[in-house]
Design a protein around this motif. Structure first.
Motif, PDB file in Angstrom:
ATOM      1  N   UNK A 241       0.565   2.062  -8.371  1.00  0.00           N
ATOM      2  CA  UNK A 241       1.512   3.169  -8.184  1.00  0.00           C
ATOM      3  C   UNK A 241       0.862   4.356  -7.482  1.00  0.00           C
ATOM      4  N   UNK A 242      -0.440   4.504  -7.669  1.00  0.00           N
ATOM      5  CA  UNK A 242      -1.172   5.588  -7.023  1.00  0.00           C
ATOM      6  C   UNK A 242      -1.162   5.418  -5.503  1.00  0.00           C
ATOM      7  N   UNK A 243      -1.450   4.207  -5.064  1.00  0.00           N
ATOM      8  CA  UNK A 243      -1.400   3.927  -3.624  1.00  0.00           C
ATOM      9  C   UNK A 243       0.008   4.094  -3.086  1.00  0.00           C
ATOM     10  N   UNK A 244       1.007   3.626  -3.829  1.00  0.00           N
ATOM     11  CA  UNK A 244       2.387   3.749  -3.362  1.00  0.00           C
ATOM     12  C   UNK A 244       2.790   5.216  -3.215  1.00  0.00           C
ATOM     13  N   UNK A 245       2.298   6.082  -4.110  1.00  0.00           N
ATOM     14  CA  UNK A 245       2.602   7.511  -4.013  1.00  0.00           C
ATOM     15  C   UNK A 245       2.039   8.100  -2.730  1.00  0.00           C
ATOM     16  N   UNK A 246       0.837   7.658  -2.348  1.00  0.00           N
ATOM     17  CA  UNK A 246       0.254   8.122  -1.090  1.00  0.00           C
ATOM     18  C   UNK A 246       1.068   7.597   0.091  1.00  0.00           C
ATOM     19  N   UNK A 247       1.371   6.312   0.095  1.00  0.00           N
ATOM     20  CA  UNK A 247       2.074   5.698   1.224  1.00  0.00           C
ATOM     21  C   UNK A 247       3.441   6.315   1.475  1.00  0.00           C
ATOM     22  N   UNK A 248       4.191   6.615   0.405  1.00  0.00           N
ATOM     23  CA  UNK A 248       5.556   7.101   0.631  1.00  0.00           C
ATOM     24  C   UNK A 248       5.602   8.585   1.016  1.00  0.00           C
ATOM     25  N   UNK A 249       4.459   9.247   0.999  1.00  0.00           N
ATOM     26  CA  UNK A 249       4.447  10.671   1.356  1.00  0.00           C
ATOM     27  C   UNK A 249       3.656  10.959   2.623  1.00  0.00           C
ATOM     28  N   UNK A 250       3.455   9.939   3.452  1.00  0.00           N
ATOM     29  CA  UNK A 250       2.862  10.138   4.766  1.00  0.00           C
ATOM     30  C   UNK A 250       3.936  10.645   5.720  1.00  0.00           C
ATOM     31  N   UNK A 251       3.599  11.639   6.507  1.00  0.00           N
ATOM     32  CA  UNK A 251       4.562  12.245   7.428  1.00  0.00           C
ATOM     33  C   UNK A 251       4.803  11.331   8.631  1.00  0.00           C
ATOM     34  N   UNK A 252       6.069  11.051   8.903  1.00  0.00           N
ATOM     35  CA  UNK A 252       6.496  10.236  10.046  1.00  0.00           C
ATOM     36  C   UNK A 252       5.769   8.882  10.082  1.00  0.00           C
ATOM     37  N   UNK A 253       5.738   8.218   8.926  1.00  0.00           N
ATOM     38  CA  UNK A 253       5.063   6.921   8.841  1.00  0.00           C
ATOM     39  C   UNK A 253       5.756   5.849   9.687  1.00  0.00           C
ATOM     40  N   UNK A 254       6.995   6.092  10.101  1.00  0.00           N
ATOM     41  CA  UNK A 254       7.681   5.128  10.956  1.00  0.00           C
ATOM     42  C   UNK A 254       6.967   4.946  12.295  1.00  0.00           C
ATOM     43  N   UNK A 255       6.190   5.966  12.699  1.00  0.00           N
ATOM     44  CA  UNK A 255       5.412   5.851  13.935  1.00  0.00           C
ATOM     45  C   UNK A 255       4.338   4.772  13.787  1.00  0.00           C
ATOM     46  N   UNK A 256       3.764   4.651  12.588  1.00  0.00           N
ATOM     47  CA  UNK A 256       2.767   3.613  12.306  1.00  0.00           C
ATOM     48  C   UNK A 256       3.396   2.232  12.473  1.00  0.00           C
ATOM     49  N   UNK A 257       4.583   2.057  11.901  1.00  0.00           N
ATOM     50  CA  UNK A 257       5.275   0.769  11.986  1.00  0.00           C
ATOM     51  C   UNK A 257       5.659   0.447  13.424  1.00  0.00           C
ATOM     52  N   UNK A 258       6.099   1.455  14.154  1.00  0.00           N
ATOM     53  CA  UNK A 258       6.504   1.243  15.539  1.00  0.00           C
ATOM     54  C   UNK A 258       5.335   0.746  16.386  1.00  0.00           C
TER      55      UNK A 258
END
Length: 304
Positions: A241-258
């Motif tokens: 859950x700690x890692x998930x908290x970090x992942x979901x609060x990255x700014x504009x993470x959709x750029x990483x996926x793109x």
């Protein structure tokens, strides 16, 4: 690009910036430009109907996006931001997107990790306050600043790892954005504040003092949410859950996926989660409980 074309010089997120137009609220530069921001024609074929929101990758390391009634923006190679305002766009309204989405993408391009939250110093520790829209992070941050907490960043907290992998917060600029209702709760009125162009009832709050201009090591992340109970509940987040908290609060993470960088991004966020403490603050959905939230945050930080 020749430097004389860029009259204005600033510093933000640890970067020296040159611009061919005024960007209010940023600190003056202290070295040669590393990033160039200019207004001009964005010559990119954007998907979707003209005037609608859209985005696309450009070349190996570029990203372009369009915002309805505001303009079209291009971010290239971690060094250039080009902004083309839509006809009729309120003067200055596009700056919010330059210092927001454009800067978030540029930070990714330069190898920094942008977290969607505000960075502050409290009890000798340095933390990021984050959470989904409407969770109350801006209210909490403003209340902390009113109580004398030093401030590093609003909305985007840029992290840079040192040679040992330790995460450092790169100071942004001495300004916070607040909706009218939050500003009135904290300051009593918005009469002395500057409205943000292009957004009704959102205001800039300048930090006259208490802004930290040098990088600080990140100690903790506090993720804020609401619940139907009557109490403020603060608990430490551990395990997956700690890692998930970090992942979901990255700014504009959709750029990483793109860009197809999910694996690399996951490992980086895993390393960050391993080096900081993460806490979850649940506040009552109704009522003004920032005093209780701050008391609990102080208690948690004192144990670090």
């Amino acid at each position: 690009m020749s430097d004389p074309d860029f009259e204005f010089r600033y510093k933000a997120f640890g970067l020296n910036i040159a611009s061919n137009f005024l960007l209010e609220g940023l600190l003056p530069a202290d070295g040669e430009p590393e990033v160039y921001i200019r207004e001009g024609k964005v010559r990119v074929d954007m998907p979707g109907p003209p005037g609608s929101y859209g985005y696309t990758l450009v070349g190996d390391d570029g990203f372009a996006f369009r915002v309805k009634d505001i303009g079209t923006f291009l971010v290239m190679g971690g060094t250039q931001i080009l902004a083309e305002r839509t006809e009729g766009c309120e003067p200055g309204a596009h700056v919010l997107f330059i210092l927001g989405t454009c800067m978030g993408v540029l930070l990714f391009q330069r190898g920094l990790l942008p977290v969607h939250g505000s960075a502050l110093a409290l009890e000798g520790k340095h933390m990021i306050v984050t959470g989904h829209s409407g969770a109350g992070k801006s209210t909490l941050t403003a209340a902390l600043i009113q109580r004398g907490c030093a401030f590093l960043a609003d909305d985007i907290a840029a992290l840079q790892e040192d040679e040992n992998g330790e995460p450092w917060i790169m100071p942004a600029f001495p300004r916070q954005k607040l909706w009218r209702d939050t500003a009135e709760q904290i300051f009593g009125s918005v009469d002395s504040l500057e409205r943000i162009p292009g957004i009704r009832d959102k205001y800039h709050v300048s930090m006259d003092s208490g802004f930290i201009e040098a990088p600080r090591r990140l100690d903790a992340l506090f993720e804020l949410s609401t619940h139907l109970g009557a109490e403020v509940i603060v608990s430490e987040v551990k395990g997956p859950d700690k890692l998930m908290a970090v992942l979901r609060n990255i700014y504009r993470s959709e750029f990483v996926e793109l860009r197809g960088k999910q694996g690399e991004h996951f490992m980086r966020c895993s390393a960050l989660a391993a080096r900081i403490r993460v806490f979850h603050i649940e506040r009552p959905e109704n009522g003004f409980t920032v005093d209780e939230q701050i008391k609990d945050i102080v208690h948690k930080l004192s144990g670090l």
